[in-house]
Scaffold this active site. Structure first.
Site, short mmCIF file in Angstrom:
data_model
loop_
_atom_site.label_atom_id
_atom_site.label_comp_id
_atom_site.label_asym_id
_atom_site.label_seq_id
_atom_site.Cartn_x
_atom_site.Cartn_y
_atom_site.Cartn_z
N PRO A 169 0.81 -1.23 0.00
CA PRO A 169 0.00 0.00 0.00
C PRO A 169 0.84 1.27 0.00
O PRO A 169 0.44 2.28 -0.58
CB PRO A 169 -0.82 -0.13 1.29
CG PRO A 169 -0.92 -1.60 1.53
CD PRO A 169 0.38 -2.17 1.05
N GLY A 205 4.96 1.38 -3.83
CA GLY A 205 4.66 1.01 -5.21
C GLY A 205 5.87 1.30 -6.08
O GLY A 205 6.77 0.48 -6.22
N SER A 206 5.92 2.51 -6.64
CA SER A 206 7.09 2.91 -7.41
C SER A 206 8.35 2.90 -6.54
O SER A 206 9.45 2.59 -7.01
CB SER A 206 6.88 4.30 -8.01
OG SER A 206 5.80 4.29 -8.94
N GLN A 251 -12.55 5.88 -31.64
CA GLN A 251 -12.90 7.07 -32.43
C GLN A 251 -13.35 6.68 -33.83
O GLN A 251 -14.33 7.21 -34.35
CB GLN A 251 -11.70 8.02 -32.49
CG GLN A 251 -12.02 9.41 -32.99
CD GLN A 251 -12.81 10.21 -31.97
OE1 GLN A 251 -12.86 9.85 -30.79
NE2 GLN A 251 -13.45 11.29 -32.42
N GLU A 277 3.96 -2.98 -13.41
CA GLU A 277 5.38 -3.28 -13.70
C GLU A 277 6.20 -2.01 -13.89
O GLU A 277 7.13 -1.96 -14.68
CB GLU A 277 5.49 -4.16 -14.95
CG GLU A 277 4.93 -5.55 -14.76
CD GLU A 277 6.00 -6.61 -14.68
OE1 GLU A 277 7.20 -6.26 -14.56
OE2 GLU A 277 5.65 -7.78 -14.73
N GLU A 303 6.14 6.87 -15.96
CA GLU A 303 7.10 7.83 -15.37
C GLU A 303 8.34 7.12 -14.86
O GLU A 303 9.49 7.60 -15.04
CB GLU A 303 6.42 8.60 -14.24
CG GLU A 303 5.32 9.56 -14.71
CD GLU A 303 4.02 8.86 -15.09
OE1 GLU A 303 3.20 9.49 -15.78
OE2 GLU A 303 3.83 7.68 -14.73
#
Length: 380
Positions: free
Chosen positions: A128, A131-132, A337, A364, A368
């Site tokens: 939690p 992450g990165s 579209q 994964e 960024e």
């Protein structure tokens, strides 16, 4: 570098394509709508040897390579992003770390059943609050006699609800410089104290199982530590590099599906008395989609080839994951579209491609983070 496929690679691609079109395609919409993990399909994939493609025959695998595996991921992803994601995670995140870093005993006990398709494995890294910033892992493992006692929480873990074992990362000590030592541990899914909850209601890849894992005084033998106890951080970085190739391949599959649907629709749909494929505005969209799909496939195959040759591939896998995932999202968006109002409807499937593609820009390592990886590889 030679991108001409071998006969074995072509045969595998055709076999997977036929399986995906015959077995997965008829259920792709229901898998998404009902958020239904296709356990029976994975059993069939196991019997076909798909779960063991990149592993040696001595460990129950097919003796293939990363290129062959990437082709398989693309073909499955072209039909169903959910099934493609769970397939990619089972091989590149679940089984691969055991193959690359496990002891011979660990490979025999845990890898062989996975490569034979007798079950799935999962990789518990994300938390939690980590992450990165994977180095910010808060899960702890403390040695108590001959066992490690693990406490912590993992989130957004693919396949955990159907896994026979989960490799989890945890802080196991301190380095001389005061930084945390992160180790990886193989935890059988039936271990007391391990709770797996699959309650996420997701935007896309809804048929891929995603779970929260809670570890409360989970005890595993010290023999279950994966490889060098002090190199867990490096292990999962290498694992993620390989996993990014499979996510890129999955993205290429989704992008190709978007192009295929858009092109077919543009040739059939008539406005102002002619197919809309005759209009330059539509032609330019299709041309851009086709170009980007091919470029994404090429960089993905290059990254896979480099890995197979034992060459550095960190930068190229980041290139592939970044470009292919963003290509998948753009292609799906353009496919909607081109379809107009029909593209917004479930039955035409392109709206599902967009929802599935969005996850590929996040999982994964976000787009960024990929740009940070590339910049560091450039020496920044």
């Amino acid at each position: 570098m030679n991108f001409e496929l071998t006969k074995e690679q072509e045969m595998t691609r055709k076999m997977v394509r036929d399986f995906a079109e015959d077995v997965i395609q008829p259920r792709a919409i229901d898998i998404d709508v009902n958020a239904d993990f296709p356990d029976d399909i994975f059993k069939e994939m196991g019997k076909l040897g798909l779960l063991g493609i990149p592993f040696p025959e001595e460990y129950g695998g097919a003796g293939g390579d990363t290129v062959t595996y990437a082709l398989a991921v693309e073909e499955i992803g072209r039909i169903c992003g959910s099934t493609g994601l769970s397939y990619a995670a089972a091989v590149s995140l679940g089984a691969s770390p055991i193959y690359y870093f496990g002891t011979e005993e660990q490979k025999q006990e845990f890898l062989v059943p996975l490569a034979k398709g007798e079950g799935l494995a999962s990789f518990g890294l994300t938390e939690p609050n980590a992450g990165s910033d994977a180095g910010g892992t808060q899960t702890r493992a403390v040695l108590d006699g001959d066992e490690y006692v693990i406490n912590g929480e993992k989130s957004w873990i693919t396949n955990a609800g159907y896994a026979r074992s989960i490799t989890v990362t945890a802080v196991s000590g301190k380095r001389d410089d005061g930084k945390n030592i992160i180790s990886a541990f193989i935890v059988p899914a039936d271990t007391p104290g391990l709770t797996i909850n699959s309650n996420y209601d997701k935007m896309g890849v809804r048929g891929s199982n995603t779970s929260e894992i809670i570890l409360e005084d989970v005890r595993v033998p010290k023999e279950n530590i994966l490889g060098d106890p002090k190199k867990g951080f490096g292990q999962f970085l290498y694992t993620l590099d390989g996993g990014r190739i499979s996510i890129a391949a999955l993205a290429v599959g989704v992008a190709q599906a978007s192009l295929d649907r858009a092109l077919a629709y543009a040739k059939e749909r008539k406005q102002f008395g002619q197919p809309i494929s005759n209009f330059q505005a539509i032609q330019f969209k299709l041309a851009d989609m086709a170009m980007e799909v091919e470029l994404a496939r090429n960089i993905t195959m290059k990254a896979a080839w480099l890995k197979d040759q034992g060459k550095p591939f960190t930068k190229e896998s980041a290139y592939a994951k970044l470009f292919a995932s963003e290509t998948a999202f753009r292609s799906a968006n353009q496919a909607i579209q081109i379809h107009g109002g029909y593209g917004y409807m479930r039955e035409y499937e392109v709206e599902r491609y967009l929802r599935d593609a969005k996850l590929l820009e996040i999982g994964e390592g976000t787009s960024e983070i990929q740009r940070l990886v590339i910049a560091r590889q450039l020496g920044c």
